[in-house]
Scaffold this active site. Structure first.
Site, PDB file in Angstrom:
ATOM      1  N   HIS A   1      52.960  43.781  24.065  1.00  0.00           N
ATOM      2  CA  HIS A   1      52.069  42.922  24.863  1.00  0.00           C
ATOM      3  C   HIS A   1      51.420  41.863  23.970  1.00  0.00           C
ATOM      4  CE1 HIS A   1      49.939  43.021  28.965  1.00  0.00           C
ATOM      5  NE2 HIS A   1      49.812  41.817  28.461  1.00  0.00           N
TER       6      HIS A   1
ATOM      7  N   ASP B   1      58.008  42.571  26.737  1.00  0.00           N
ATOM      8  CA  ASP B   1      56.718  42.475  26.044  1.00  0.00           C
ATOM      9  C   ASP B   1      55.698  43.380  26.741  1.00  0.00           C
ATOM     10  OD1 ASP B   1      54.887  41.331  24.097  1.00  0.00           O
ATOM     11  OD2 ASP B   1      53.945  40.312  25.807  1.00  0.00           O
TER      12      ASP B   1
ATOM     13  N   GLU C   1      52.812  51.382  29.292  1.00  0.00           N
ATOM     14  CA  GLU C   1      52.318  50.853  28.019  1.00  0.00           C
ATOM     15  C   GLU C   1      50.903  51.309  27.672  1.00  0.00           C
ATOM     16  OE1 GLU C   1      52.530  46.545  28.788  1.00  0.00           O
ATOM     17  OE2 GLU C   1      50.342  46.498  28.654  1.00  0.00           O
TER      18      GLU C   1
ATOM     19  N   ARG D   1      54.342  41.950  33.755  1.00  0.00           N
ATOM     20  CA  ARG D   1      53.705  43.258  33.841  1.00  0.00           C
ATOM     21  C   ARG D   1      54.799  44.328  33.888  1.00  0.00           C
ATOM     22  NH1 ARG D   1      49.836  41.398  32.064  1.00  0.00           N
ATOM     23  NH2 ARG D   1      47.708  41.354  32.849  1.00  0.00           N
TER      24      ARG D   1
HETATM   25  P1  NAD Z   1      49.917  32.678  38.381  1.00  0.00           P
HETATM   26  O1  NAD Z   1      48.999  33.334  39.361  1.00  0.00           O
HETATM   27  O2  NAD Z   1      49.638  31.280  37.970  1.00  0.00           O
HETATM   28  O3  NAD Z   1      51.421  32.718  38.931  1.00  0.00           O
HETATM   29  C1  NAD Z   1      51.971  33.851  39.553  1.00  0.00           C
HETATM   30  C2  NAD Z   1      53.030  33.348  40.510  1.00  0.00           C
HETATM   31  O4  NAD Z   1      53.695  34.474  41.064  1.00  0.00           O
HETATM   32  C3  NAD Z   1      52.448  32.534  41.684  1.00  0.00           C
HETATM   33  O5  NAD Z   1      53.121  31.303  41.823  1.00  0.00           O
HETATM   34  C4  NAD Z   1      52.681  33.444  42.879  1.00  0.00           C
HETATM   35  O6  NAD Z   1      52.900  32.732  44.108  1.00  0.00           O
HETATM   36  C5  NAD Z   1      53.931  34.183  42.432  1.00  0.00           C
HETATM   37  N1  NAD Z   1      54.181  35.381  43.243  1.00  0.00           N
HETATM   38  C6  NAD Z   1      53.292  36.189  43.863  1.00  0.00           C
HETATM   39  N2  NAD Z   1      53.936  37.127  44.568  1.00  0.00           N
HETATM   40  C7  NAD Z   1      55.269  36.904  44.376  1.00  0.00           C
HETATM   41  C8  NAD Z   1      56.436  37.548  44.854  1.00  0.00           C
HETATM   42  N3  NAD Z   1      56.369  38.589  45.694  1.00  0.00           N
HETATM   43  N4  NAD Z   1      57.627  37.050  44.470  1.00  0.00           N
HETATM   44  C9  NAD Z   1      57.723  35.971  43.657  1.00  0.00           C
HETATM   45  N5  NAD Z   1      56.630  35.321  43.175  1.00  0.00           N
HETATM   46  C10 NAD Z   1      55.421  35.792  43.535  1.00  0.00           C
HETATM   47  O7  NAD Z   1      49.956  33.658  37.129  1.00  0.00           O
HETATM   48  P2  NAD Z   1      50.342  33.278  35.621  1.00  0.00           P
HETATM   49  O8  NAD Z   1      49.112  32.880  34.895  1.00  0.00           O
HETATM   50  O9  NAD Z   1      51.517  32.393  35.625  1.00  0.00           O
HETATM   51  O10 NAD Z   1      50.746  34.730  35.086  1.00  0.00           O
HETATM   52  C11 NAD Z   1      51.977  35.340  35.478  1.00  0.00           C
HETATM   53  C12 NAD Z   1      51.972  36.789  35.041  1.00  0.00           C
HETATM   54  O11 NAD Z   1      52.009  36.842  33.609  1.00  0.00           O
HETATM   55  C13 NAD Z   1      50.720  37.542  35.476  1.00  0.00           C
HETATM   56  O12 NAD Z   1      51.093  38.523  36.403  1.00  0.00           O
HETATM   57  C14 NAD Z   1      50.172  38.178  34.234  1.00  0.00           C
HETATM   58  O13 NAD Z   1      49.972  39.540  34.485  1.00  0.00           O
HETATM   59  C15 NAD Z   1      51.247  37.972  33.189  1.00  0.00           C
HETATM   60  N6  NAD Z   1      50.703  37.686  31.860  1.00  0.00           N
HETATM   61  C16 NAD Z   1      51.240  38.305  30.780  1.00  0.00           C
HETATM   62  C17 NAD Z   1      50.734  38.038  29.502  1.00  0.00           C
HETATM   63  C18 NAD Z   1      51.295  38.696  28.254  1.00  0.00           C
HETATM   64  O14 NAD Z   1      50.663  38.634  27.185  1.00  0.00           O
HETATM   65  N7  NAD Z   1      52.452  39.317  28.281  1.00  0.00           N
HETATM   66  C19 NAD Z   1      49.669  37.148  29.362  1.00  0.00           C
HETATM   67  C20 NAD Z   1      49.163  36.515  30.484  1.00  0.00           C
HETATM   68  C21 NAD Z   1      49.686  36.785  31.743  1.00  0.00           C
END
Ligand code: NAD
Length: 335
Positions: free
Chosen positions: A294, A257, A262, A233
């Site tokens: 994105h 990305d 954005e 994000r």
């Molecule tokens: P997820 O919930 O499976 O994993 C997120 C991880 O971050 C968890 O293990 C959580 O414990 C950890 N976390 C929370 N707070 C934290 C902190 N303060 N410090 C370190 N780690 C922390 O989520 P995911 O499905 O793996 O997605 C990860 C991110 O990717 C999401 O935030 C989402 O917004 C982003 N995403 C981006 C795209 C894209 O197209 N660019 C697509 C999907 C998801």
């Protein structure tokens, strides 16, 4: 049930229509949901939205007054919601908790390889008929240290991918992932990760405590020439700080990305307009930066899975059952 579907492009419509099989009455709007457009949702019990739709308190109150009771997110992240208003008004909110983590982890590794080997620059040169190797000297990923912040579904796959490429992998999270522990990948403090990583890849959600986790102070403790990649994000990265880091050479390369501002630009064509955001315009001009709009999630597999789960969430709500992708109070308070 009538559903107002915002921020839709041709590809969203195609996959949603295919998954829906005429069970719901979907009305597609290309415009994003915000205060100026929320009157379009009047009378719709459900709205379906994407990452840059605005679900602040004013919009949520207007939706509620117009009869909307359900919000179906076509994404995993939910940082665009006003949690307090959601709870006070009692909306049912469902998201797509998992669709295709490999889409994002594969794309992340693609960006990293493209930066390390200057593939985008080479592509532009050869299209001009320039086959010289000047300016294209890269470096191997193997034996480099890759630091992953956030080891959920996407971060864990990215970490394992790096391990497969022969990297030393360090990870940081507020909770450990048993797959990574079993694979012998060490959890370290964020400071150690910043100090020791050649490549830093962000995969944690945007929360108050993760906002601008890449900033002037944290960049100072990183290795000279560090590569930073953000496919999570935009708000995780202070754009002004990375611009300064790129100008000084402290940051060797950067791939974004996602971008903190954005919602003004991404998913739109600005190719014949002037970009008025000076930071975005500046960052697009560095030769060692890749910015994509994105796109990491954007695969056939992911789009199909997102559409299927979104339609199921909406049908569950219509049938009075709890949607499989329900966003619970606990997730909202401590995701
Ligand atoms: P997820 O919930 O499976 O994993 C997120 C991880 O971050 C968890 O293990 C959580 O414990 C950890 N976390 C929370 N707070 C934290 C902190 N303060 N410090 C370190 N780690 C922390 O989520 P995911 O499905 O793996 O997605 C990860 C991110 O990717 C999401 O935030 C989402 O917004 C982003 N995403 C981006 C795209 C894209 O197209 N660019 C697509 C999907 C998801």
């Amino acid at each position: 049930m009538n559903v107002a579907v915002f921020s839709t492009r041709e590809y969203d419509r195609r996959f949603l229509i295919e998954a829906n099989q005429e069970r719901l009455n979907l009305t597609f709007f290309e415009i994003r949901l915000e205060l100026e457009s929320c009157s379009l949702a009047e009378g719709y019990p459900a709205v379906c939205v994407f990452v840059n739709d605005q679900l602040n308190a004013d919009v949520l109150h207007r939706l509620y007054e117009g009869g909307t009771r359900m919000i179906a997110l076509r994404c995993t992240g939910f940082n665009n919601l006003d949690f307090y208003a959601i709870q006070t008004l009692g909306f049912t909110v469902a998201r797509v908790p998992v669709y295709s983590p490999s889409s994002i982890s594969e794309y992340t590794i693609g960006l990293i390889l493209a930066l390390a080997r200057k593939i985008c620059k080479a592509y532009l040169k050869t299209r001009e008929g320039n086959f010289s190797l000047s300016g294209l000297l890269g470096y191997n990923i193997r034996h480099k240290t890759a630091g992953i912040i956030g080891t959920g579904r996407i971060g864990a796959q990215t970490a394992l991918g790096f391990a497969g490429l022969g990297c030393r992998v360090l990870v940081q999270d507020v909770q450990e992932n048993s797959r990574l522990v079993a694979a012998g990948i060490p959890y370290v403090s964020r400071e150690t990760l910043f100090q020791e990583s050649d490549i830093i890849s962000l995969h944690c959600p945007l929360l108050p405590e993760t906002f601008h986790l890449i900033n002037h102070e944290t960049i100072q403790v990183m290795k000279d020439g560090v590569m930073i990649v953000n496919t999570s994000r935009g708000g995780l990265v202070d754009t002004g700080a990375v611009i300064d880091g790129l100008k000084s050479g402290k940051i060797g390369s950067l791939a974004l990305d996602v971008y903190e501002e954005e919602d003004e630009f991404f998913f739109e064509d600005f190719s014949d307009r002037v970009i008025l955001d000076d930071q975005l315009a500046r960052i697009l001009n560095f030769p060692n930066v890749i910015v994509t709009g994105h796109q990491a999630f954007f695969t056939t597999e992911a789009m199909r899975a997102i559409a299927r789960q979104t339609i199921e969430n909406l049908l569950d709500f219509e049938n009075g059952t709890v949607p499989a992708g329900i966003l619970t109070r606990e997730m909202i308070v401590a995701p």
